[in-house]
Design a protein around this motif. Structure first.
Motif, PDB file in Angstrom:
ATOM      1  N   UNK A   1      32.253  37.179  46.416  1.00 40.88           N
ATOM      2  CA  UNK A   1      32.398  37.054  44.963  1.00 40.88           C
ATOM      3  C   UNK A   1      33.429  38.035  44.425  1.00 40.88           C
ATOM      4  N   UNK A   2      34.253  37.616  43.463  1.00 39.70           N
ATOM      5  CA  UNK A   2      35.233  38.541  42.873  1.00 39.70           C
ATOM      6  C   UNK A   2      34.544  39.624  42.061  1.00 39.70           C
ATOM      7  N   UNK A   3      35.200  40.769  41.976  1.00 33.87           N
ATOM      8  CA  UNK A   3      34.680  41.903  41.207  1.00 33.87           C
ATOM      9  C   UNK A   3      35.797  42.375  40.287  1.00 33.87           C
ATOM     10  N   UNK A   4      35.640  42.154  38.995  1.00 29.08           N
ATOM     11  CA  UNK A   4      36.658  42.522  38.023  1.00 29.08           C
ATOM     12  C   UNK A   4      36.168  43.709  37.200  1.00 29.08           C
ATOM     13  N   UNK A   5      37.061  44.662  36.980  1.00 27.21           N
ATOM     14  CA  UNK A   5      36.698  45.916  36.330  1.00 27.21           C
ATOM     15  C   UNK A   5      37.782  46.288  35.320  1.00 27.21           C
ATOM     16  N   UNK A   6      37.917  45.531  34.206  1.00 24.76           N
ATOM     17  CA  UNK A   6      38.963  45.839  33.226  1.00 24.76           C
ATOM     18  C   UNK A   6      38.684  47.137  32.480  1.00 24.76           C
ATOM     19  N   UNK A   7      39.749  47.834  32.119  1.00 24.94           N
ATOM     20  CA  UNK A   7      39.625  49.070  31.335  1.00 24.94           C
ATOM     21  C   UNK A   7      39.262  48.730  29.895  1.00 24.94           C
ATOM     22  N   UNK A   8      38.613  49.670  29.206  1.00 18.55           N
ATOM     23  CA  UNK A   8      38.172  49.381  27.834  1.00 18.55           C
ATOM     24  C   UNK A   8      39.334  49.247  26.861  1.00 18.55           C
ATOM     25  N   UNK A   9      40.548  49.574  27.283  1.00 13.81           N
ATOM     26  CA  UNK A   9      41.715  49.361  26.421  1.00 13.81           C
ATOM     27  C   UNK A   9      42.294  47.955  26.570  1.00 13.81           C
ATOM     28  N   UNK A  10      41.677  47.127  27.421  1.00 14.15           N
ATOM     29  CA  UNK A  10      42.179  45.769  27.649  1.00 14.15           C
ATOM     30  C   UNK A  10      42.143  44.965  26.358  1.00 14.15           C
ATOM     31  N   UNK A  11      43.171  44.146  26.150  1.00 13.69           N
ATOM     32  CA  UNK A  11      43.238  43.323  24.937  1.00 13.69           C
ATOM     33  C   UNK A  11      42.304  42.132  25.047  1.00 13.69           C
ATOM     34  N   UNK A  12      42.076  41.489  23.918  1.00 14.64           N
ATOM     35  CA  UNK A  12      41.222  40.297  23.903  1.00 14.64           C
ATOM     36  C   UNK A  12      41.821  39.186  24.748  1.00 14.64           C
TER      37      UNK A  12
ATOM     38  N   UNK B   1      31.396  39.099  39.591  1.00 11.69           N
ATOM     39  CA  UNK B   1      30.905  40.169  38.721  1.00 11.69           C
ATOM     40  C   UNK B   1      32.003  40.615  37.766  1.00 11.69           C
ATOM     41  N   UNK B   2      31.647  40.776  36.494  1.00  9.28           N
ATOM     42  CA  UNK B   2      32.521  41.409  35.512  1.00  9.28           C
ATOM     43  C   UNK B   2      31.859  42.709  35.096  1.00  9.28           C
ATOM     44  N   UNK B   3      32.476  43.832  35.450  1.00  9.65           N
ATOM     45  CA  UNK B   3      31.916  45.148  35.131  1.00  9.65           C
ATOM     46  C   UNK B   3      32.692  45.757  33.979  1.00  9.65           C
ATOM     47  N   UNK B   4      32.000  46.015  32.879  1.00  9.89           N
ATOM     48  CA  UNK B   4      32.604  46.663  31.715  1.00  9.89           C
ATOM     49  C   UNK B   4      32.069  48.078  31.623  1.00  9.89           C
ATOM     50  N   UNK B   5      32.825  49.016  32.156  1.00 10.27           N
ATOM     51  CA  UNK B   5      32.454  50.425  32.060  1.00 10.27           C
ATOM     52  C   UNK B   5      32.815  50.933  30.671  1.00 10.27           C
ATOM     53  N   UNK B   6      32.024  51.884  30.165  1.00  6.76           N
ATOM     54  CA  UNK B   6      32.202  52.371  28.792  1.00  6.76           C
ATOM     55  C   UNK B   6      32.255  51.167  27.834  1.00  6.76           C
ATOM     56  N   UNK B   7      31.244  50.333  27.917  1.00  5.02           N
ATOM     57  CA  UNK B   7      31.234  49.065  27.182  1.00  5.02           C
ATOM     58  C   UNK B   7      31.355  49.269  25.674  1.00  5.02           C
ATOM     59  N   UNK B   8      30.770  50.335  25.165  1.00  5.86           N
ATOM     60  CA  UNK B   8      30.828  50.593  23.723  1.00  5.86           C
ATOM     61  C   UNK B   8      32.223  50.983  23.259  1.00  5.86           C
TER      62      UNK B   8
ATOM     63  N   UNK C   1      28.301  37.318  36.477  1.00  8.46           N
ATOM     64  CA  UNK C   1      27.244  38.272  36.141  1.00  8.46           C
ATOM     65  C   UNK C   1      27.903  39.451  35.432  1.00  8.46           C
ATOM     66  N   UNK C   2      27.487  39.715  34.219  1.00  9.52           N
ATOM     67  CA  UNK C   2      28.035  40.830  33.448  1.00  9.52           C
ATOM     68  C   UNK C   2      27.210  42.078  33.712  1.00  9.52           C
ATOM     69  N   UNK C   3      27.882  43.127  34.170  1.00 10.43           N
ATOM     70  CA  UNK C   3      27.267  44.445  34.330  1.00 10.43           C
ATOM     71  C   UNK C   3      27.952  45.382  33.345  1.00 10.43           C
ATOM     72  N   UNK C   4      27.207  45.860  32.374  1.00 13.87           N
ATOM     73  CA  UNK C   4      27.755  46.782  31.390  1.00 13.87           C
ATOM     74  C   UNK C   4      27.210  48.180  31.593  1.00 13.87           C
TER      75      UNK C   4
END
Length: 503
Positions: free
Chosen positions: A267-278, A300-307, A342-345
């Motif tokens: 499964x792919x694992x994507x980890x975009x930075x919180x500065x990523x555009x819409x 998996x889509x991992x959003x670190x520092x989701x807030x 699967x969203x992991x925040x």
């Protein structure tokens, strides 16, 4: 009378039939391509001249008109090059063989007549099969062609002359389809963190195993350094291998996004930075391309520092989280890409990160804390099935730790139970609720218990449904035929008092 040859176009990953209609007129020598072609198709005029010259075809003194239908649909990409060349050869009587009905031609041409693949080719082949074509000419060295092996429909070709000779009945194709490979048994945990390396956090590990088994979304909250990112990086190692169709869709999405990914069940694992555009997160552009939510399809889509992500950007996740697909509308057209992930925040409890910490003081005001926590809106929180508060653990912990391989085996067994129950690759998190209840009716006593809990904690209807889905997955992990009280109680704890459970 014009000659018509068929090819395939793509709107996202959805295919449609392109009718390539060629007509030869006397007059000034030129090739005109009409039917809303993009720049890459307009440039095919010169590619076609070179490719036709390579097979000694003569179109001099002719005005060739090529119409791509449906005329109201904008065409993108040079995938119809081969079909246009065949239509021109047939129209000028330089191809004498008949073109069988239900035959599609896919491939882009070089000046020397060689046939190559272009982006989205694998998805186009799959769509051609679904659209009822009986013969499909494809580039011989197309990526992922081994996954389409043992298929009499596919005719791999490497040069325009080879296609012409084959249609004329002169010889058999030199390239044979490789045998189809089996991918379900391939290990998927290479290159990721192993859960046996994670000290402590036994309850979060259990919760993540439930998430992997049923495809449930998870939000982790805790102070810096407590292990949120470490747990998220280990999560892909327990995910089950992707089904074949999802694997091919994932490969095609990466092609369309101009990114490299082999055909693999991992499964792919994507980890975009919180500065990523819409646009980078959801997808878009003048010609809409897949974003991170689609590149994470099947994984998996991992959003670190989701807030820290813009609130507006996070709210755009509602559609893909709910429907498993994202629709992008632009002036050039509307496309839909699959985005079942699967969203992991992971987030801190406050701006400084130390609210509720035992060894450090929080320096944030109540207003700052409230404003920070509201950055993840209620609708997004409603769609998170498992909410966890993590605390730091002591490094001296010597508890027996389960490896990712052991956890993955349990996850795969739970997924197999779901496949047998529903007859399809539908995890508990996405199967229609009516189907879920039909196969796993809730005992009246458990239903009453859930109702009381929901009234006490003000759970929405969506949260209540998600609790039942999570409980069904927990029962699958435990080998239970029905949803038990223990499974429902554990699922409720993953929401907990104030919608969080303290670990």
């Amino acid at each position: 009378m014009a000659t018509i040859v068929k090819s395939i176009g793509l709107k996202g990953l959805e295919g449609y039939i392109i009718g390539v209609e060629a007509q030869s007129l006397s007059g000034q020598e030129q090739i005109s391509v009409i039917g809303l072609p993009d720049a890459s198709i307009k440039e095919s005029k010169d590619r076609l001249k070179g490719a036709l010259h390579s097979v000694d075809a003569d179109v001099s003194g002719r005005h060739m008109i090529i119409l791509l239908s449906p005329t109201e649909q904008k065409k993108n990409g040079p995938m119809a090059d081969l079909a246009m060349a065949i239509a021109m050869l047939k129209e000028t009587h330089q191809l004498v063989g008949n073109i069988p009905n239900h035959t599609a031609f896919l491939g882009t041409l070089s000046l020397d007549g060689s046939i190559h693949e272009t982006e989205g080719m694998l998805a186009a082949v799959m769509q051609a099969k679904e659209l009822g074509f009986h013969r499909i000419y494809v580039p011989a060295h197309m990526g992922g062609i081994e996954q389409l092996g043992d298929n009499d429909l596919l005719l791999p070709v490497s040069h325009l002359k080879e296609v012409v000779d084959h249609l004329n009945g002169m010889h058999q194709l030199s390239f044979s389809m490789p045998p189809k490979t089996t991918v379900r048994e391939i290990a998927v945990s290479e290159g990721t963190t192993d859960f046996c390396e994670v000290i402590g956090h036994e309850v979060p590990k259990r919760a993540l195993m439930v998430s992997a088994a049923g495809g449930h979304h998870v939000l982790m909250s805790g102070p810096p350094g407590c292990g949120k990112s470490l747990l998220a990086s280990a999560f892909p190692s327990i995910m089950p291998p992707m089904p074949e169709k999802t694997m091919i869709d994932s490969y095609s999405l990466y092609q369309l996004a101009h990114e490299t990914r082999g055909i693999t069940p991992a499964p792919p694992y994507r980890h975009p930075h919180h500065s990523a555009s819409a646009v980078s997160l959801i997808g878009g552009g003048t010609t809409p391309r897949p974003g991170e939510v689609s590149l994470a399809h099947g994984g998996v889509l991992f959003l670190d520092e989701m807030a820290e992500f813009p609130k507006k950007t996070l709210d755009m996740l509602r559609q893909p989280l709910e429907s498993g697909k994202v629709t992008i509308s632009r002036v050039s057209g509307t496309v839909t890409y699959p985005s079942r992930f699967v969203l992991i925040g992971a987030t801190n409890p406050c701006p400084c990160g130390y609210q509720g910490a035992k060894n450090k003081y929080c320096t944030c005001t109540p207003k700052q804390i409230n404003s920070y926590q509201l950055r993840v809106s209620g609708p997004i929180m409603d769609r998170m099935d498992i909410l966890l508060i993590l605390e730091p653990v002591t490094i001296e912990s010597n508890t027996q730790r389960m490896s990712s391989a052991e956890m993955q085996k349990k996850v795969i067994i739970a997924r197999e139970r779901q496949y047998v129950r529903y007859g399809a690759d539908l995890p508990n998190s996405v199967v229609p609720y009516e189907t879920l209840i039909q196969h796993s009716p809730i005992d009246p006593t458990l239903h009453r218990y859930l109702k009381e809990i929901s009234i006490a904690y003000h759970f929405s209807n969506r949260v209540q449904v998600n609790i039942i889905r999570t409980a069904r997955t927990i029962a699958d992990l435990d080998g239970e035929r029905e949803i038990t009280k223990e499974a429902l109680s554990e699922a409720v704890k993953y929401r907990g008092h104030s919608s969080m459970v303290s670990i």
